[in-house]
Scaffold this motif. Sequence first.
Motif, PDB file in Angstrom:
ATOM      1  N   PHE A 285      -4.732  -2.219  -9.805  1.00 13.63           N
ATOM      2  CA  PHE A 285      -3.984  -1.003  -9.452  1.00 13.63           C
ATOM      3  C   PHE A 285      -4.649  -0.296  -8.268  1.00 13.63           C
ATOM      4  CE2 PHE A 285      -2.273   3.332 -11.044  1.00 13.63           C
ATOM      5  CZ  PHE A 285      -1.200   3.233 -10.168  1.00 13.63           C
ATOM      6  N   ASP A 286      -5.980  -0.232  -8.260  1.00 13.43           N
ATOM      7  CA  ASP A 286      -6.686   0.372  -7.129  1.00 13.43           C
ATOM      8  C   ASP A 286      -6.409  -0.398  -5.840  1.00 13.43           C
ATOM      9  OD1 ASP A 286      -7.808   2.497  -8.441  1.00 13.43           O
ATOM     10  OD2 ASP A 286      -9.707   1.498  -8.863  1.00 13.43           O
ATOM     11  N   GLU A 287      -6.398  -1.711  -5.938  1.00 11.10           N
ATOM     12  CA  GLU A 287      -6.179  -2.543  -4.760  1.00 11.10           C
ATOM     13  C   GLU A 287      -4.764  -2.399  -4.214  1.00 11.10           C
ATOM     14  OE1 GLU A 287      -9.367  -5.926  -6.273  1.00 11.10           O
ATOM     15  OE2 GLU A 287      -7.216  -6.272  -6.446  1.00 11.10           O
ATOM     16  N   ILE A 288      -3.793  -2.320  -5.118  1.00 13.04           N
ATOM     17  CA  ILE A 288      -2.412  -2.230  -4.637  1.00 13.04           C
ATOM     18  C   ILE A 288      -2.133  -0.854  -4.035  1.00 13.04           C
ATOM     19  CG2 ILE A 288      -1.292  -1.465  -6.781  1.00 13.04           C
ATOM     20  CD1 ILE A 288       1.005  -3.324  -6.089  1.00 13.04           C
ATOM     21  N   ARG A 289      -2.796   0.197  -4.556  1.00 15.16           N
ATOM     22  CA  ARG A 289      -2.633   1.511  -3.942  1.00 15.16           C
ATOM     23  C   ARG A 289      -3.242   1.529  -2.549  1.00 15.16           C
ATOM     24  NH1 ARG A 289      -4.346   5.682  -8.694  1.00 15.16           N
ATOM     25  NH2 ARG A 289      -5.919   4.066  -9.046  1.00 15.16           N
TER      26      ARG A 289
ATOM     27  N   GLY B 192      -8.595   3.753  -2.004  1.00 12.62           N
ATOM     28  CA  GLY B 192      -7.661   4.539  -1.218  1.00 12.62           C
ATOM     29  C   GLY B 192      -8.141   5.937  -0.895  1.00 12.62           C
ATOM     30  N   GLY B 193      -8.840   6.572  -1.851  1.00 16.96           N
ATOM     31  CA  GLY B 193      -9.295   7.933  -1.629  1.00 16.96           C
ATOM     32  C   GLY B 193      -8.203   8.952  -1.899  1.00 16.96           C
TER      33      GLY B 193
ATOM     34  N   ILE C 154      -7.333   2.546   6.128  1.00 10.83           N
ATOM     35  CA  ILE C 154      -8.477   1.795   5.609  1.00 10.83           C
ATOM     36  C   ILE C 154      -8.791   0.630   6.538  1.00 10.83           C
ATOM     37  CG2 ILE C 154      -9.256   0.358   3.682  1.00 10.83           C
ATOM     38  CD1 ILE C 154      -7.453   2.042   1.908  1.00 10.83           C
ATOM     39  N   TYR C 155     -10.017   0.568   6.970  1.00 10.32           N
ATOM     40  CA  TYR C 155     -10.444  -0.579   7.739  1.00 10.32           C
ATOM     41  C   TYR C 155     -11.969  -0.670   7.710  1.00 10.32           C
ATOM     42  CZ  TYR C 155     -11.877   2.393  11.662  1.00 10.32           C
ATOM     43  OH  TYR C 155     -12.480   3.317  12.446  1.00 10.32           O
ATOM     44  N   SER C 156     -12.493  -1.781   8.180  1.00 13.36           N
ATOM     45  CA  SER C 156     -13.932  -2.020   8.110  1.00 13.36           C
ATOM     46  C   SER C 156     -14.554  -1.959   9.490  1.00 13.36           C
ATOM     47  CB  SER C 156     -14.188  -3.407   7.502  1.00 13.36           C
ATOM     48  OG  SER C 156     -15.533  -3.770   7.653  1.00 13.36           O
TER      49      SER C 156
END
Length: 325
Positions: free
Chosen positions: A90-94, A303-304, A58-60
């Motif tokens: 939870f989404d952020e930590i994954r 995360g996808g 993941i990156y921008s």
Amino acid sequence: MALTKRSACVVLIAMVFVIYMLCERASFLKMRKEMTKPGKAVHEVQDINRNSIKSTHIYSNDSRDDHHFRKRFQDAMMDPNLTVTDFLSFDEIRATFLDMIFNIKYNCSDDRRMGVPIPRDGGYNVCLDVGIKPGNCTVYSVGIASKWSFDDAMAEYGCNVYCFDPFNGLQTHRRSERVMFYAIGMCGYDDDKRKFPGDDRLVECKTLETIRKMLHHEKDVIDVVKFDIEGGEYECLPQIIHSDILASVKQLSFEIHMNSQSKRKTFDDTCHLLRELERRHGFKLWSARENTVVRTNDYGKYGGVHHNNFEISYLNTNFLGKRKS
């Protein structure tokens, strides 16, 4: 009156702190939202361990946003007094977990595939930058089942390989001149009669430190420790990380097992274990790949979709300056 003023000050300070934390969280969420706009969400990073493996990272595309997020996250993770994941959903930590295991910290200049080629299961890459020399190298391999390709390849390279698995039905024996097998497992504490979930057999298991003593390797360097123990890493890693044995290990390779039932605590604990591995012992992540022979899982909106298992390898950077010519 003085007490009332003091109480009012305390309340005011508390309100300011709460507002500050809310603003910080809003800022974090805004950055994550920006990172998931079209063209900014998930991209492919190629050749992360110099063999054309592609792994999602993941990156921008906006380097300024990405740098800002990374600096905030890395600074927080290096602060032992701050549990940064407490402030994440939870989404952020994954997504943070994925970011950690695919954020390669060391580029190996001499890496070799030992065992079956990718994407087949059972082989691992070994980085020779730390001076893993044929004829004088030692490998511990835990979790064999019926996959010997890594162990046989390391023996062919010239290492003495010690294999461990209490569940594959084999008795302790010498497989070849350089490969010795022991019908014991590795766990977080020594137990001669251990029963594991889903298996009625009582097996012998030992900590990595006890295994080292059993083999009389207390004063020796272990070139590679590799383990694939089907979720047992969550018990073993804390014991290994908080012991002194890693000072004598050049490369640590293991598989992380996740699934659709993995809870927030599993991701949280894994993030902190990996941080401690780097912070305490000078290990750097040099190789990471998804095990594509297992099922995929949804890792949330940031995360996808990824596979459930991740093979990762860390290098002890303290040995980089000790490489023999």
